[in-house]
Design a protein around this motif. Structure first.
Motif, PDB file in Angstrom:
ATOM      1  N   ASP A 277       5.963   8.681  -5.688  1.00  0.00           N
ATOM      2  CA  ASP A 277       5.353   7.732  -4.739  1.00  0.00           C
ATOM      3  C   ASP A 277       5.996   6.353  -4.864  1.00  0.00           C
ATOM      4  N   GLU A 278       6.135   5.934  -6.110  1.00  0.00           N
ATOM      5  CA  GLU A 278       6.712   4.607  -6.357  1.00  0.00           C
ATOM      6  C   GLU A 278       8.128   4.535  -5.767  1.00  0.00           C
ATOM      7  N   TYR A 281       8.101   4.208  -1.964  1.00  0.00           N
ATOM      8  CA  TYR A 281       7.808   2.832  -1.526  1.00  0.00           C
ATOM      9  C   TYR A 281       9.029   1.924  -1.730  1.00  0.00           C
ATOM     10  N   LYS A 282       9.705   2.112  -2.857  1.00  0.00           N
ATOM     11  CA  LYS A 282      10.887   1.268  -3.131  1.00  0.00           C
ATOM     12  C   LYS A 282      12.017   1.570  -2.131  1.00  0.00           C
ATOM     13  N   GLY A 284      11.634   2.562   0.900  1.00  0.00           N
ATOM     14  CA  GLY A 284      11.241   1.922   2.165  1.00  0.00           C
ATOM     15  C   GLY A 284      11.561   0.438   2.134  1.00  0.00           C
ATOM     16  N   GLU A 285      11.204  -0.202   1.046  1.00  0.00           N
ATOM     17  CA  GLU A 285      11.431  -1.647   0.950  1.00  0.00           C
ATOM     18  C   GLU A 285      12.921  -1.983   0.900  1.00  0.00           C
TER      19      GLU A 285
ATOM     20  N   ARG B 101       1.134  -3.335  -1.440  1.00  0.00           N
ATOM     21  CA  ARG B 101       1.858  -2.061  -1.493  1.00  0.00           C
ATOM     22  C   ARG B 101       2.215  -1.562  -0.088  1.00  0.00           C
ATOM     23  N   LYS B 103       2.176  -3.415   2.632  1.00  0.00           N
ATOM     24  CA  LYS B 103       2.742  -4.511   3.425  1.00  0.00           C
ATOM     25  C   LYS B 103       1.945  -4.722   4.719  1.00  0.00           C
ATOM     26  N   VAL B 230       8.940  -7.369   3.234  1.00  0.00           N
ATOM     27  CA  VAL B 230       9.219  -7.888   1.902  1.00  0.00           C
ATOM     28  C   VAL B 230       9.961  -9.220   1.990  1.00  0.00           C
TER      29      VAL B 230
END
Ligand SMILES: Cc1cc2nc3c(=O)[nH]c(=O)nc-3n(C[C@H](O)[C@H](O)[C@H](O)COP(=O)(O)OP(=O)(O)OC[C@H]3O[C@@H](n4cnc5c(N)ncnc54)[C@H](O)[C@@H]3O)c2cc1C
Lengths: 558, 488
Positions: A277-278, A281-282, A284-285, B101, B103, B230
């Motif tokens: 999951d982490e 998310y990373k 995506g960012e 988380r 956003k 972000v």
């Protein structure tokens, strides 16, 4: 679909009405031959009616242009008939749900009318399919969103009337959100053009002036033929930094394609759910990925080599490797516009994966796998393989939302499926068989739990409706919109949990279709469901959910 | 129209009802729209109160005009056509939830940019900004009106950055859109991990799209979720000045297709000078020193390998610039990259930047595609010429949206009190000429409504049916858009 919809008796069309249809499209493009009509009646996919048939249309017409579609719709209005659009007909959704429906098969309207290379959109007709659009777009350095149903499907049908989910959604969004304009034959036969098109200004902008009619034509799901017929639409295209022609030999699993220079295909695995999951998310960012999916390794094996999976799944050790050791994985395809960009993307991916204690394997360069994977992913060619294991399959979808909720849905789906596998109700695919995707760089995520079954096994067929209800109830418990929001059987129950949306759909239907000419079975109709075949425990939960979640005059219960 | 103060007070409390003429005056006239006769102002504090107000309006035939931002008013959408009760939503100003988380922020209508930006910044995120929104501007109203944001790559679809909403229709019914629709209350959805991020639905409806751009004529929006992104760890701004718009268009097309760059906008010399001038009295002087056109773009690095990201983007962008025959610079006369970075991340200084140089301004904006911009620029120049309006008093702002597939094209006419009549004439004739030349007035404020709707009678007929469904008694911002019966 239920056995309610099985054809018990066949209604026929009057000679007068038939003559009007002939006048609309030409005699050679209308049929009421039972053999021809039955071709449209056999709709086994994503159909939980054990009989697998849907209602037989009274006639089928093949119009060649918008004016002919209008004439057909007007003839239906005059003769008290209904109509239902059929673009590429992949799944039960184009099937008729009334006894007096004219099936409007749009296969003669198959052109790409325009590609605006600079402004990145294409104008297409209903029977233009994803593969054709993609091939033409690629010649111009562009690409088209192809839904997970595969390249044979109509991009117009999914963007205007269906869903629009695909594993390229991370870079190429969702069907509805890619729509830039539409030409729409309303249920009364009038044409409405959505967006700048109606102002005579072209196909570039879908909303306004002022309020957007796009919000009436569909929602997260389309009206599934219940609001008229879309004859043209304009869809966004996206960047394609690969070659204009993909040199490919062979088809599907035998396909061998030279991988584009700046494309990488990574299989990533993580020690547990939290680290996966982490990492998602990373990713995506970090704005990575051209294609992203989480599809279980067991599901890959099941898709590409179902017999192998059946054999290995009998061995505890293999089973554990597939369903436990390799459980928390995802597949990510990176595409760079330059050497520097692809190097950067891979470096970031590596950092993210290793930071979460995971590992990643780049397989594009592996001679045995890479060339086979290219088109199966880019063009979603492998999808028919899903039918190999048992002949048929279905799916359980809940509200697309934050990635975390989608992982919860995957886990819930696995548990539900395992129980049905244990009791022999569906095929054993190791239970964990989600199709997951991201939209718009993980602005939100997607998960549907796929299950396969043998259409010749009565026990499997008997499982379908109870599973449909069980998955729907599970979605309610998790505050997620179930796929069954589009199903006449559960609308009456779910709509009051979600702001009585169906009351608004009925109003929309009424103001666009005063004479009730469109087949609204999949749009706003409500039918009773027989819950006697459903586990008492599930029925109880459903009752509890109805009591807990139904909106009062004040809104949702807190 | 009967304005029963007691009945309104019974709903919102007498302390939240005002008939102060000075307060109401700001709703009498804005931009090209005048004739507003606001009678009373009410300040509701909850959805329940708004629903009661709508029910009362239906019973008593009251015209309700919802308004969320502070004055000055610019577009005229909240200037009533005749009498009205102003529903001032600015007091509902809670930042209900900020989810790092996922956003996303859940905000009420009264949350302004200056209020939201620091909160979001603390969480390591950024607000997707329109260019220099005026102070007191409601973030929700900005998104609801489809104001363009300056980062095209985050503008996937016209609804962005608005996601889910709570609506009170003109019927008085409550509705929620997107994943906020449920099942479940917001709290139940949060407990289940939901973040109200999917903007579509529920089911086969998409009312957020219908309500966006409707100028308060179909529903009141009680809150929305807003997509955030972000905050970069490295952020650099570049300027690409050039004499020829065609070269900058070529550069823009090349760069936006592969989603390079963050902020991306094109400004004429006048507009860039107005946006950047620290001292408004120097705008003329600065504009004279600037190239006729300038692309302003940003490049960012995020958490992972930020230097490497910036380096490849700079290199790829330099290659595209070279191919287009243009070159990036790190400053323009009077403005460094650092200063531009701050401008792009902030609301306008006071007074509003467009009003500062000459005291007054009028905007004409619409949607088109980038390749058609030169055509509209020449139409605008010809119109200015016809009216003897100095061309240097017209600023041009080109904002790519939908990831570069469209642009918001905006002409600003700057004038002082002596020039007001001439500016008004130019506004009217240029709006007409641009419409005839193919401008798509997708946000048809004031006089543009007649121009825009005259082109699309079928859309008008359908929208009127939508109006009948959502606001059958016509209590919401009466007489706006095409809901006037006389348009076509
Ligand atoms: C194996 C498989 C996998 C699938 N995977 C996905 C997936 O990943 N993502 C996804 O989004 N969906 C998926 N689906 C669901 C669905 O089949 C698709 O959404 C697809 O859009 C329907 O197929 P089609 O394009 O052939 O359209 P059709 O079956 O022709 O039409 C779909 C619906 O739209 C209506 N319609 C079609 N054309 C028009 C028109 N011109 N005007 C008005 N209404 C029209 C039809 O009446 C029907 O209700 C899948 C289905 C199958 C069988």
């Amino acid at each position: 679909m239920t056995s309610e919809t099985m054809t018990q008796s066949f209604e026929t069309i009057s000679d007068e009405a038939y003559r009007d249809l002939e006048a609309a499209v030409g005699a050679e493009y209308v049929s009421r031959e039972p053999g021809v009509l039955d071709g449209y009646t056999w709709q086994p996919t994503i159909n939980d009616d054990p009989a697998k048939w849907v209602k037989r249309p009274v006639a089928v017409v093949l119009p060649s242009c918008t004016e002919e579609v209008q004439e057909v719709v007007r003839a239906c209005n005059r003769h008290g008939l209904k109509f239902k659009a059929f673009s590429t007909g992949w799944g039960v959704y184009s099937g008729c749900t009334y006894d007096n429906v004219v099936q409007v098969d749009l296969r003669r309207m198959n052109r790409i009318l325009e590609i605006d290379e600079k402004n990145m959109y294409a104008v297409i007709e209903p029977y233009n399919c994803g593969a054709q659009l993609q091939a033409e777009a690629m010649k111009l350095g562009l690409n088209a969103h192809i839904i997970g149903a595969g390249p044979a499907c109509s991009p117009l049908a999914s963007a205007t009337s269906g869903w629009g989910v695909g594993w390229d959604g991370v870079y190429m969004s969702y069907g509805h959100r890619n729509l830039l304009g539409a030409e729409w034959v309303l249920p009364d036969g009038e044409v409405l053009r959505v967006g700048s098109l109606d102002s005579g200004l072209g196909w570039f902008s879908p909303d306004g002036p002022g309020p957007s009619l796009r919000g009436i034509m569909r929602g997260s799901a389309g009206a599934l033929g219940g609001l008229g017929i879309f004859t043209k639409c304009s869809l966004k295209l996206y960047n394609w930094p690969g070659p204009p022609h993909m040199k490919t030999e062979g088809v599907m699993l035998d396909a061998q394609t030279e991988p584009p220079e700046h494309m990488r295909f990574h299989l990533c695995f993580f020690p547990d759910r939290a680290s996966l999951d982490e990492a998602v998310y990373k990713m995506g960012e970090s704005e990575l990925a051209y294609i992203f999916t989480r599809t279980a390794v067991g599901a890959y094996v099941n898709t590409f080599a179902p017999h192998l999976l059946q054999n290995v799944s009998r061995t505890r050790a293999f089973r554990d490797v597939l369903s436990k050791t390799l459980k928390w994985g995802c597949t990510i395809i990176l595409v760079g516009n330059s050497e520097d960009e692809i190097v950067f993307q891979e470096a970031v991916l590596k950092e993210i994966v290793s930071g979460q204690g995971g590992l990643s394997m780049e397989t594009m360069q592996a001679a045995a796998i890479g060339p086979m994977m290219v088109m199966n992913f880019l063009r979603v060619s492998a999808i028919p393989m899903v039918f190999r294991a048992g002949g048929l399959f279905s799916t359980a979808l809940a509200r697309n939302e934050a990635w975390d909720t989608q992982m919860d849905w995957a886990e819930k789906g696995e548990k539900i499926k395992q129980r049905w596998i244990d009791r022999g109700g569906i095929l054993d695919d190791l239970a964990d068989n989600p199709f997951m995707a991201l939209y718009e760089q993980n602005t939100w995520g997607h998960c549907e739990e796929i299950f396969q079954y043998n259409a010749r096994d009565p026990k499997h067929l008997a499982s379908l409706e109870p599973l449909f209800v069980e998955f729907s109830v599970a979605a309610m418990e998790m505050c997620m919109e179930p796929l069954s929001v589009t199903d006449a059987r559960l609308r009456e129950v779910i709509s009051p949990m979600m702001g009585h949306y169906n009351e608004w759909q009925k109003k929309i239907s009424l103001f666009l279709d005063a004479r009730r000419a469109a087949d609204t079975g999949m749009y706003c109709d409500e039918v009773d469901i027989d819950l006697s075949k459903i586990d008492p425990e599930i029925r109880e939960t459903l009752d509890r959910m109805v009591a807990k979640l139904t909106w009062s005059e004040e809104g949702p219960p807190s | 129209m009967a304005m029963d103060k007691d009945k309104l007070s019974a709903i919102v409390g007498s302390e939240n009802v005002s008939e102060d003429p000075d307060l109401l005056a700001t709703w009498r006239q804005a931009g090209p729209v005048s004739g507003g006769e606001p009678q009373l102002l009410v300040r509701p504090r909850s959805t329940a109160e708004v629903r009661e107000l709508v029910k009362l309006a239906r019973a008593e035939g009251i015209n309700l005009v919802f308004s969320s931002s502070a004055p000055p008013r610019v577009r005229g959408d909240s200037v009533p056509a005749g009498e009205a009760v102003i529903v001032d939503m600015s007091g509902m100003d809670e930042l209900v939830r900020l989810d790092r988380r996922n956003k996303v922020a859940l905000i009420e209508p009264g949350v302004t940019f200056e209020r939201l930006i620091p909160e979001v910044d603390k969480a390591g995120l950024k607000v997707l900004m329109p260019l220099l929104p005026k102070r007191g501007k409601s973030v929700l109203a900005s998104a609801l009106e489809r104001e363009p944001i300056t980062i095209p790559k985050y503008h996937w679809d016209m609804t962005d950055p608005m996601l889910c909403t709570e609506l009170v229709f003109g019927t008085g019914d409550l509705f929620r859109t997107g994943s906020a629709a449920g099942p479940g209350s917001l709290e139940q959805q949060w407990a289940a991990g939901g973040a109200q991020k999917n903007p579509m639905g529920p089911a086969q409806t998409d009312f957020v799209r219908v309500v966006q751009g409707s100028q308060g004529t179909l529903a009141a929006v009680m809150w929305c979720t807003l997509k955030l992104e972000v905050k970069p760890s490295i952020h650099r701004i570049y300027f690409v000045p050039d004499a020829r718009l065609s070269r900058l268009s070529d550069f823009t097309y090349r760069a936006l297709r592969p989603k390079l760059g963050d902020e991306w906008l094109i400004l004429s010399a006048r507009q860039l000078a107005t946006v950047t001038a620290e001292d408004p009295s120097r705008v003329d002087e600065l504009a004279a020193q600037m190239a006729p056109w300038t692309v302003v773009y940003g490049v960012s690095g995020y958490e992972y390998l930020p230097e490497m990201r910036v380096a490849y983007q700079e290199k790829d962008l330099a290659a595209h610039a070279q191919a287009a025959g243009v070159m990036a610079a790190s400053e323009v006369p009077g403005c460094s990259a650092k200063r531009m970075e701050r401008i792009l991340a902030s609301p306008s200084p006071e007074p509003y930047y467009k009003a500062a140089p000459k005291g007054a301004f009028m905007d004409i904006f619409f949607l088109t595609t980038l390749d058609r911009v030169p055509h509209f620029v020449s139409v605008m120049e010809a119109e200015a010429g016809k009216h003897g309006y100095p061309p240097e008093r017209v600023g041009t702002y080109i904002q790519p949206i939908q990831q570069g597939r469209n642009v918001h094209l905006e002409f600003t006419l700057y004038y002082d009190s002596a020039d007001a009549a001439k500016a008004g004439e130019l506004f009217t004739s240029a709006s007409q000429a641009l419409s005839e030349a193919g401008a798509f007035f997708s946000r048809p404020y004031g006089p543009w409504a007649d121009l825009a709707y005259a082109r699309c009678p079928d859309t008008v007929a359908a929208l009127r049916k939508v109006k009948d469904m959502l606001d059958p008694d016509g209590v919401l911002n009466r007489g706006k858009l095409c809901f006037t019966r006389e348009v076509v």
